[in-house]
Motif scaffolding. Structure first.
Motif, PDB file in Angstrom:
ATOM      1  N   GLU A   1      23.928  24.962  -8.736  1.00 47.27           N
ATOM      2  CA  GLU A   1      22.885  25.378  -9.675  1.00 47.27           C
ATOM      3  C   GLU A   1      22.001  24.189 -10.066  1.00 47.27           C
ATOM      4  N   VAL A   2      22.616  23.051 -10.312  1.00 49.63           N
ATOM      5  CA  VAL A   2      21.846  21.850 -10.654  1.00 49.63           C
ATOM      6  C   VAL A   2      20.999  21.436  -9.452  1.00 49.63           C
ATOM      7  N   TRP A   3      21.603  21.476  -8.262  1.00 47.32           N
ATOM      8  CA  TRP A   3      20.878  21.099  -7.055  1.00 47.32           C
ATOM      9  C   TRP A   3      19.653  21.987  -6.848  1.00 47.32           C
ATOM     10  N   SER A   4      19.762  23.261  -7.175  1.00 46.51           N
ATOM     11  CA  SER A   4      18.620  24.159  -6.962  1.00 46.51           C
ATOM     12  C   SER A   4      17.391  23.688  -7.740  1.00 46.51           C
ATOM     13  N   LEU A   5      17.595  23.059  -8.884  1.00 41.93           N
ATOM     14  CA  LEU A   5      16.467  22.496  -9.639  1.00 41.93           C
ATOM     15  C   LEU A   5      15.956  21.205  -9.001  1.00 41.93           C
ATOM     16  N   LEU A   6      16.860  20.350  -8.574  1.00 44.31           N
ATOM     17  CA  LEU A   6      16.452  19.093  -7.934  1.00 44.31           C
ATOM     18  C   LEU A   6      15.729  19.367  -6.610  1.00 44.31           C
ATOM     19  N   ALA A   7      16.115  20.438  -5.937  1.00 41.95           N
ATOM     20  CA  ALA A   7      15.559  20.758  -4.623  1.00 41.95           C
ATOM     21  C   ALA A   7      14.213  21.474  -4.693  1.00 41.95           C
ATOM     22  N   ASP A   8      13.730  21.763  -5.893  1.00 40.88           N
ATOM     23  CA  ASP A   8      12.442  22.437  -6.057  1.00 40.88           C
ATOM     24  C   ASP A   8      11.428  21.446  -6.626  1.00 40.88           C
ATOM     25  N   GLY A   9      10.684  20.806  -5.743  1.00 40.99           N
ATOM     26  CA  GLY A   9       9.738  19.770  -6.163  1.00 40.99           C
ATOM     27  C   GLY A   9       8.694  20.275  -7.139  1.00 40.99           C
ATOM     28  N   ARG A  10       8.313  21.514  -7.057  1.00 37.12           N
ATOM     29  CA  ARG A  10       7.300  22.075  -7.956  1.00 37.12           C
ATOM     30  C   ARG A  10       7.797  22.178  -9.394  1.00 37.12           C
TER      31      ARG A  10
ATOM     32  N   TYR B   1       9.655  19.761 -11.016  1.00 38.26           N
ATOM     33  CA  TYR B   1       9.951  18.462 -11.617  1.00 38.26           C
ATOM     34  C   TYR B   1       9.230  18.266 -12.948  1.00 38.26           C
ATOM     35  N   GLY B   2       8.047  18.805 -13.083  1.00 38.22           N
ATOM     36  CA  GLY B   2       7.298  18.666 -14.328  1.00 38.22           C
ATOM     37  C   GLY B   2       7.983  19.322 -15.516  1.00 38.22           C
ATOM     38  N   GLU B   3       8.894  20.251 -15.257  1.00 40.86           N
ATOM     39  CA  GLU B   3       9.612  20.919 -16.341  1.00 40.86           C
ATOM     40  C   GLU B   3      10.652  20.017 -16.987  1.00 40.86           C
ATOM     41  N   TRP B   4      11.191  19.076 -16.224  1.00 40.78           N
ATOM     42  CA  TRP B   4      12.287  18.274 -16.775  1.00 40.78           C
ATOM     43  C   TRP B   4      12.082  16.763 -16.675  1.00 40.78           C
ATOM     44  N   VAL B   5      11.155  16.284 -15.863  1.00 41.09           N
ATOM     45  CA  VAL B   5      10.935  14.835 -15.755  1.00 41.09           C
ATOM     46  C   VAL B   5       9.981  14.402 -16.862  1.00 41.09           C
ATOM     47  N   THR B   6      10.495  13.675 -17.823  1.00 41.58           N
ATOM     48  CA  THR B   6       9.748  13.227 -18.987  1.00 41.58           C
ATOM     49  C   THR B   6       8.551  12.379 -18.565  1.00 41.58           C
TER      50      THR B   6
ATOM     51  N   THR C   1       5.857  13.610 -17.033  1.00 39.27           N
ATOM     52  CA  THR C   1       5.082  14.269 -15.987  1.00 39.27           C
ATOM     53  C   THR C   1       4.096  15.228 -16.629  1.00 39.27           C
ATOM     54  N   GLN C   2       2.814  15.024 -16.331  1.00 36.59           N
ATOM     55  CA  GLN C   2       1.798  15.930 -16.851  1.00 36.59           C
ATOM     56  C   GLN C   2       1.565  17.099 -15.910  1.00 36.59           C
ATOM     57  N   ARG C   3       1.638  16.795 -14.596  1.00 37.31           N
ATOM     58  CA  ARG C   3       1.464  17.898 -13.647  1.00 37.31           C
ATOM     59  C   ARG C   3       1.875  17.463 -12.245  1.00 37.31           C
ATOM     60  N   ILE C   4       2.296  18.441 -11.450  1.00 35.84           N
ATOM     61  CA  ILE C   4       2.626  18.213 -10.052  1.00 35.84           C
ATOM     62  C   ILE C   4       1.331  18.382  -9.265  1.00 35.84           C
ATOM     63  N   LEU C   5       0.943  17.354  -8.530  1.00 34.00           N
ATOM     64  CA  LEU C   5      -0.288  17.404  -7.744  1.00 34.00           C
ATOM     65  C   LEU C   5      -0.039  18.004  -6.359  1.00 34.00           C
ATOM     66  N   ALA C   6       1.100  17.674  -5.760  1.00 37.16           N
ATOM     67  CA  ALA C   6       1.444  18.198  -4.437  1.00 37.16           C
ATOM     68  C   ALA C   6       2.933  17.975  -4.198  1.00 37.16           C
ATOM     69  N   ALA C   7       3.529  18.916  -3.471  1.00 34.52           N
ATOM     70  CA  ALA C   7       4.934  18.792  -3.078  1.00 34.52           C
ATOM     71  C   ALA C   7       5.046  19.208  -1.622  1.00 34.52           C
ATOM     72  N   ASP C   8       5.606  18.344  -0.794  1.00 34.78           N
ATOM     73  CA  ASP C   8       5.796  18.698   0.609  1.00 34.78           C
ATOM     74  C   ASP C   8       6.689  19.928   0.711  1.00 34.78           C
TER      75      ASP C   8
ATOM     76  N   LEU D   1      17.681  14.244 -18.611  1.00 36.56           N
ATOM     77  CA  LEU D   1      18.949  14.924 -18.367  1.00 36.56           C
ATOM     78  C   LEU D   1      19.182  16.049 -19.367  1.00 36.56           C
ATOM     79  N   THR D   2      18.769  15.845 -20.608  1.00 34.95           N
ATOM     80  CA  THR D   2      18.907  16.901 -21.615  1.00 34.95           C
ATOM     81  C   THR D   2      18.076  18.117 -21.228  1.00 34.95           C
ATOM     82  N   LYS D   3      16.827  17.885 -20.800  1.00 38.74           N
ATOM     83  CA  LYS D   3      15.964  18.993 -20.368  1.00 38.74           C
ATOM     84  C   LYS D   3      16.537  19.690 -19.142  1.00 38.74           C
ATOM     85  N   LEU D   4      16.964  18.902 -18.163  1.00 34.28           N
ATOM     86  CA  LEU D   4      17.512  19.476 -16.938  1.00 34.28           C
ATOM     87  C   LEU D   4      18.741  20.332 -17.240  1.00 34.28           C
TER      88      LEU D   4
END
Length: 154
Positions: free
Chosen positions: A14-23, A25-30, A32-39, A133-136
């Motif tokens: 379940e934790v990995w599913s969040l790490l594996a979704d590059g789009r 990251y802005g939800e939990w990476v302190t 981050t204002q916005r995701i510009l692009a994710a491969d 980590l708290t957000k994640l």
């Protein structure tokens, strides 16, 4: 090096599913204002994530490149934020009963961050990573996942 650990009351998958979704990251990476692009092949080795980071009008564009990917176990990124240099961000997931012990290690690789590396910078990064980590953890547990009772976590 700044190191943070957090027991997340859900499974490593379940934790990995969040790490594996590059789009996401802005939800939990302190910061981050916005995701510009994710491969599309994120988080495979070599995949890139471009983000805008900052506070208010003070922003810069950052690129994260996956250096090591072991699904549901380990993800290592190189974050580049010119002119500030680059840092290594290593995330390790360890099953802990039905929960996940997630560790984040941050270390500057090049640029001015190396010269400023030490107690004051590591402290600020440690606080930031603790917030991440708290957000994640909150997202992982709140997304319809069955939260574990505190009694079942070791």
């Amino acid at each position: 090096m700044a190191r943070n650990r957090r027991l997340i009351l859900t499974s490593p998958s379940e934790v990995w599913s969040l790490l594996a979704d590059g789009r996401r990251y802005g939800e939990w990476v302190t910061g981050t204002q916005r995701i510009l692009a994710a491969d599309a092949h994120w988080p495979e080795v070599g995949a890139r994530l471009q983000v805008r980071v900052g506070v208010g009008a003070l922003t810069l564009d950052d690129t994260c490149v996956v250096r090591i990917c072991e699904p549901e176990r380990r993800l290592e990124l190189e974050a580049r934020a010119d002119p500030f240099g680059a840092a290594r961000i290593a995330m390790t997931l360890l099953p802990w009963g039905d929960a996940t012990l997630l560790t984040i290690d941050w270390h500057p690789l090049r640029g001015p961050g190396i010269r400023m590396h030490g107690l004051p910078v590591d402290y600020v990064v440690k606080v930031r990573n603790g917030m991440m980590l708290t957000k994640l953890a909150r997202i992982a547990v709140n997304e319809g996942r069955r939260p574990l009772s505190r009694a079942s976590a070791p």
